[in-house]
Enzyme design. Structure first.
Site, mmCIF file in Angstrom:
data_model
loop_
_atom_site.group_PDB
_atom_site.id
_atom_site.type_symbol
_atom_site.label_atom_id
_atom_site.label_comp_id
_atom_site.label_asym_id
_atom_site.label_seq_id
_atom_site.Cartn_x
_atom_site.Cartn_y
_atom_site.Cartn_z
ATOM 1 N N ASP A 140 -36.033 9.675 -35.397
ATOM 2 C CA ASP A 140 -36.024 10.840 -36.269
ATOM 3 C C ASP A 140 -34.783 11.692 -36.039
ATOM 4 O OD1 ASP A 140 -38.477 9.990 -37.173
ATOM 5 O OD2 ASP A 140 -39.633 11.530 -36.122
ATOM 6 N N GLY B 101 -42.567 9.027 -39.181
ATOM 7 C CA GLY B 101 -43.361 7.851 -39.476
ATOM 8 C C GLY B 101 -44.724 8.218 -40.028
ATOM 9 N N SER B 102 -45.256 7.372 -40.903
ATOM 10 C CA SER B 102 -46.609 7.580 -41.413
ATOM 11 C C SER B 102 -47.616 7.219 -40.317
ATOM 12 C CB SER B 102 -46.819 6.728 -42.654
ATOM 13 O OG SER B 102 -45.918 7.112 -43.680
ATOM 14 N N GLY B 103 -48.872 7.548 -40.576
ATOM 15 C CA GLY B 103 -49.912 7.315 -39.590
ATOM 16 C C GLY B 103 -50.365 8.575 -38.888
ATOM 17 N N HIS B 104 -49.702 9.716 -39.210
ATOM 18 C CA HIS B 104 -50.058 11.001 -38.589
ATOM 19 C C HIS B 104 -50.700 11.953 -39.597
ATOM 20 C CE1 HIS B 104 -47.752 9.592 -35.224
ATOM 21 N NE2 HIS B 104 -46.619 9.607 -35.892
ATOM 22 N N HIS C 193 -47.955 8.342 -30.805
ATOM 23 C CA HIS C 193 -47.803 6.949 -31.211
ATOM 24 C C HIS C 193 -48.504 6.018 -30.224
ATOM 25 C CE1 HIS C 193 -44.153 9.146 -32.585
ATOM 26 N NE2 HIS C 193 -44.443 8.535 -33.718
ATOM 27 N N LYS D 199 -39.177 16.308 -35.251
ATOM 28 C CA LYS D 199 -39.841 16.052 -33.980
ATOM 29 C C LYS D 199 -38.910 15.261 -33.073
ATOM 30 C CE LYS D 199 -43.410 13.812 -35.569
ATOM 31 N NZ LYS D 199 -42.818 13.622 -36.919
#
Length: 329
Positions: free
Chosen positions: A109, A53-56, A215, A104
């Site tokens: 995922d 996921g994006s945001g990392h 998250h 991860k």
């Protein structure tokens, strides 16, 4: 919610376009923005592909380039990419020596990368990363979470792949590095997902979440805010205990910011961590400090230790040239 955005639905697409343009000498964007890949594919090399996921950011796209990943698949914020993204990325960076998926340990995922591996036409292996010592099971995971230690595995495997290691050797090396790497984080504030428009969780002015996930998943416990020294001592105590480290061990120390923490504070944590480890007779042979595996705008940080042997140290020190990590070139 105050964000530098135009519309929630366009955040990822516009961010990827900007990223690819800013680093056009290193990476290129795949069709329909399904993946980011290194600009020059190296024939005969095992392809290393990760994602999530994006945001990392800069994880994972920021680690695409020489000496690290060949491609990264970005999902929506905190949402797994899809199997078709992974398959498209594998086809685009196929050098003829097989593909290693670096994953991860989050259920979405793991499931989607497994589906992509099952449908692959060429040789594919998957490596599951689970370096978080904070909790054994949590939101989105069965078993330990994969967190900041992912950077270390991707860097070491990237160097090994660049020198020509085969698929089986890279998988075995990744398993070993993952088993020698442990992390733990602490949150001082929550993060705000653009689509939600409000903090993921609430923390009082005098509270912190010890062992938080990337998250915003719950950690070990919510406690009163402590001094930086006390926070480092607790996190390193858990990490060192889990790794069963003894004196004279050499380690890589990674102090990682979650996106909302000034470097001044991260270096303060680095200083205390080194002093704590030195007091235990544990030598910091390599270190990295900065915000590399983030959680949007969360304030806080994680500490990661990775036990080094001569091979791992040489591979960590090997040249790398990516948007977010560069040395030795």
């Amino acid at each position: 919610m105050k964000k530098l955005i135009n519309a929630v639905d366009d955040v990822l697409a516009q961010s990827l376009d900007g990223f690819a343009a800013a680093h056009a000498d290193i990476v290129t964007l795949g069709e329909e923005r399904k993946f980011v890949r290194r600009r020059q594919v190296k024939p005969g090399k095992v392809a290393l592909i990760s994602g999530g996921g994006s945001g990392h950011e800069p994880l994972h796209a920021g680690f695409v380039g020489f000496g690290m990943l060949d491609a990264a698949c970005p999902g929506q914020v905190f949402t797994s990419p899809t199997p078709d993204q992974m398959m498209a990325a594998a086809e685009a960076v196929d050098g003829g020596a097989g593909t290693l998926y670096i994953v991860k340990n989050y259920e979405g995922d793991v499931m989607n990368f497994a589906m992509a591996a099952e449908m692959a036409s060429g040789p594919v292996e998957s490596l599951i990363l689970d370096d978080d010592v904070a909790v054994e099971n949590s939101t989105w995971t069965t078993g330990r979470r994969g967190v900041a230690g992912t950077l270390i595995v991707e860097k070491i495997l990237g160097a090994a792949a660049e020198r020509g290691d085969d698929l089986a050797s890279l998988k075995a090396l990744g398993v070993r590095v993952n088993s020698h790497t442990r992390s733990m984080g602490v949150a001082l504030t929550s993060c705000t997902v653009p689509a939600a428009g409000k903090p993921t969780f609430s923390l009082g002015e005098d509270e912190m979440e010890m062992g938080v996930g990337i998250h915003g998943e719950p950690g070990r416990r919510r406690v009163k805010l402590a001094s930086a020294d006390a926070i480092v001592d607790e996190m390193l105590g858990a990490i060192v205990g889990d790794l069963s480290l003894t004196s004279a061990t050499e380690v890589l120390l990674f102090v990682n910011g979650f996106g909302g923490t000034p470097l001044m504070e991260l270096y303060l944590m680095q200083d205390r961590a080194r002093k704590w480890l030195d007091g235990k007779g544990i030598k910091v042979a390599c270190s990295l400090t900065g915000s590399y595996v983030t959680s949007l705008d969360m304030a806080g940080c994680s500490l990661t230790l990775s036990v080094l042997d001569d091979q791992a140290k040489a591979l960590w020190d090997a040249p790398v040239h990516t948007p977010a990590l560069r040395w030795g070139m």
